[in-house]
Design an enzyme around this catalytic site. Structure first.
Site, PDB file in Angstrom:
ATOM      1  N   HIS A  55      38.326  39.999  25.326  1.00 48.52           N
ATOM      2  CA  HIS A  55      39.302  39.606  26.366  1.00 48.52           C
ATOM      3  C   HIS A  55      38.744  39.777  27.741  1.00 48.52           C
ATOM      4  O   HIS A  55      39.172  39.160  29.074  1.00 48.52           O
ATOM      5  CB  HIS A  55      40.647  40.653  26.513  1.00 48.52           C
ATOM      6  N   ASP A 102      39.297  40.222  19.492  1.00 52.05           N
ATOM      7  CA  ASP A 102      38.925  40.816  20.697  1.00 52.05           C
ATOM      8  C   ASP A 102      37.294  40.974  20.766  1.00 52.05           C
ATOM      9  O   ASP A 102      36.711  42.551  20.517  1.00 52.05           O
ATOM     10  CB  ASP A 102      39.794  42.082  20.946  1.00 52.05           C
ATOM     11  N   GLY A 118      40.035  49.469  32.382  1.00 46.57           N
ATOM     12  CA  GLY A 118      37.840  49.936  32.263  1.00 46.57           C
ATOM     13  C   GLY A 118      38.011  50.633  31.415  1.00 46.57           C
ATOM     14  O   GLY A 118      36.317  50.603  31.039  1.00 46.57           O
ATOM     15  N   SER A 127      38.177  49.308  28.486  1.00 47.41           N
ATOM     16  CA  SER A 127      37.757  47.084  27.013  1.00 47.41           C
ATOM     17  C   SER A 127      36.542  47.324  27.047  1.00 47.41           C
ATOM     18  O   SER A 127      35.784  47.758  28.116  1.00 47.41           O
ATOM     19  CB  SER A 127      38.807  46.606  27.699  1.00 47.41           C
ATOM     20  N   SER A 157      39.991  47.637  22.863  1.00 48.59           N
ATOM     21  CA  SER A 157      40.906  46.215  22.878  1.00 48.59           C
ATOM     22  C   SER A 157      41.909  46.926  23.916  1.00 48.59           C
ATOM     23  O   SER A 157      41.813  46.305  24.792  1.00 48.59           O
ATOM     24  CB  SER A 157      41.414  46.013  21.452  1.00 48.59           C
TER      25      SER A 157
END
Length: 358
Positions: A204, A233, A312, A314, A329
């Site tokens: 993402h 992801d 942040g 991620s 994720s």
């Protein structure tokens, strides 16, 4: 100033030799009328989480899942009959008789997918409870909650529904770390593909950011080559400059953890996560092959944990020792209240891109 490109990683140490099994004693019979001595139950060796992961990978067939008991340092394998139990003990794991087979639980999971794919829900097979654990976040209410409850009830005691006070969402936000298009994510792991340096981060993030910098408004250091989200992801970015790219995870205490390999997670395994918002936090793997229904779509095959994370983080690294396990994720909660966090398994991303840790 040099900026070291350190991916968030997880490390699982494969402990060869940790599976020493005690041999079953055999009693020589003095004559034909002698009574055989009863076979001794194999003494189970204490295992590291890495050794348990290795053993679990060899015991997937005809079992109902497994988990690592960190306190007792043993792998516990669910079985549904005595024959399976004997085979499991012979391999050095503890056998536990349970009611539901993996096929039954997987069938329940598929029913949830077809009838209750509702944004704000997640589910995964929990071998410790021998159930499919469904979690509904605070956005699931009214007719959506009624629908979920009805489907879960139809599956009987194979399913347990829990509520989360937070909201399931990908953890992307503003700040510093790896930057692009006004958003921030965290680097996962540095990898090598066709002899060239790349890094992995969340899909993402790759969907949103095509040119990456190591500081806000800085010069580009990498470009997104591919990203997959939803469904999976993960994304792959190729370095465009001479930025250092060690195979290590930033521990945010002045040191790093070297990463030498990728590994599959095991339920019950103790893991750590490194991210640019909340730095390093630890926790436990709660479920594998989990599905989470974000507002943007469903992602499947995730690692579910009780490790906290925030926007942040991620793309950041989930690791166990020197082994890379997952990429952050999303989830619910934060690092003051706790919550659930889901991770994309690293081995799947490496296989998809023909890359390797390095």
């Amino acid at each position: 100033m040099k900026h070291r490109r350190i991916p968030n990683r997880r490390v699982v140490v494969a402990g060869a030799g940790a599976l020493a099994l005690a041999a079953t004693a055999t009693v020589a019979l003095a004559n034909a009328n002698a009574t055989p001595a009863p076979a001794r139950t194999p003494v189970l060796a204490k295992l590291t989480s890495a050794a348990a992961s290795t053993l679990a990978s060899h015991l997937k067939t005809d079992t109902a899942g497994s988990f690592y008991d960190a306190k007792a340092k043993k792998l516990v394998v669910n079985v549904v009959n005595k024959a399976q139990a004997r085979a499991v003990r012979a391999k050095g794991a503890e056998a536990r008789l349970v009611e539901h087979t993996f096929a039954q639980l997987d069938s329940a999971r598929r029913t949830l997918k077809s009838k209750a794919t509702i944004p704000g829900t997640s589910w995964g097979i929990d071998p410790q409870s021998n159930k499919v654990v469904v979690t509904a976040d605070r956005t699931v209410k009214g007719t959506k909650l009624d629908r979920l409850t009805k489907v879960a009830k139809s599956l009987g005691d194979k399913v347990e529904v829990r509520r989360s006070k937070g909201e399931f969402k990908p953890f992307i936000g503003g700040g510093d770390a790896i930057w692009g298009s006004g958003a921030r994510c965290s680097l996962g792991f540095n990898v090598v593909k066709d002899g060239k340096p790349y890094f992995l981060t969340a899909g993402h993030c790759g969907n949103e950011i095509k040119s990456w910098s190591d500081k806000q408004g800085g010069s580009a250091i990498a470009t997104t080559e591919d990203s997959k989200f939803p469904g999976d992801d993960f994304s792959l970015a190729k370095y465009t400059g001479d930025t250092p790219h060690p195979s290590a995870v930033d521990l945010y205490n002045g040191s790093t953890q070297k990463i030498t390999k990728a590994a599959e997670a095991t339920v019950g395994e103790k893991v750590q996560r490194s991210g640019s918002t909340t730095q390093v936090h630890g926790g436990t793997v709660k479920a594998l092959n989990a599905s989470v229904n974000y507002q943007e779509g469903t992602v499947e095959g995730l690692i579910q944990t009780d490790v906290c994370a925030e926007p942040g983080d991620s793309g950041g690294a989930l690791f166990d020792g020197d082994a890379a396990i997952g990429l952050t994720s999303g989830g619910s909660g934060d690092c003051s209240k706790g919550g659930e966090t889901f991770f994309q398994p690293v081995p799947e991303a490496l296989k998809a891109y023909g890359a390797q840790i390095g």
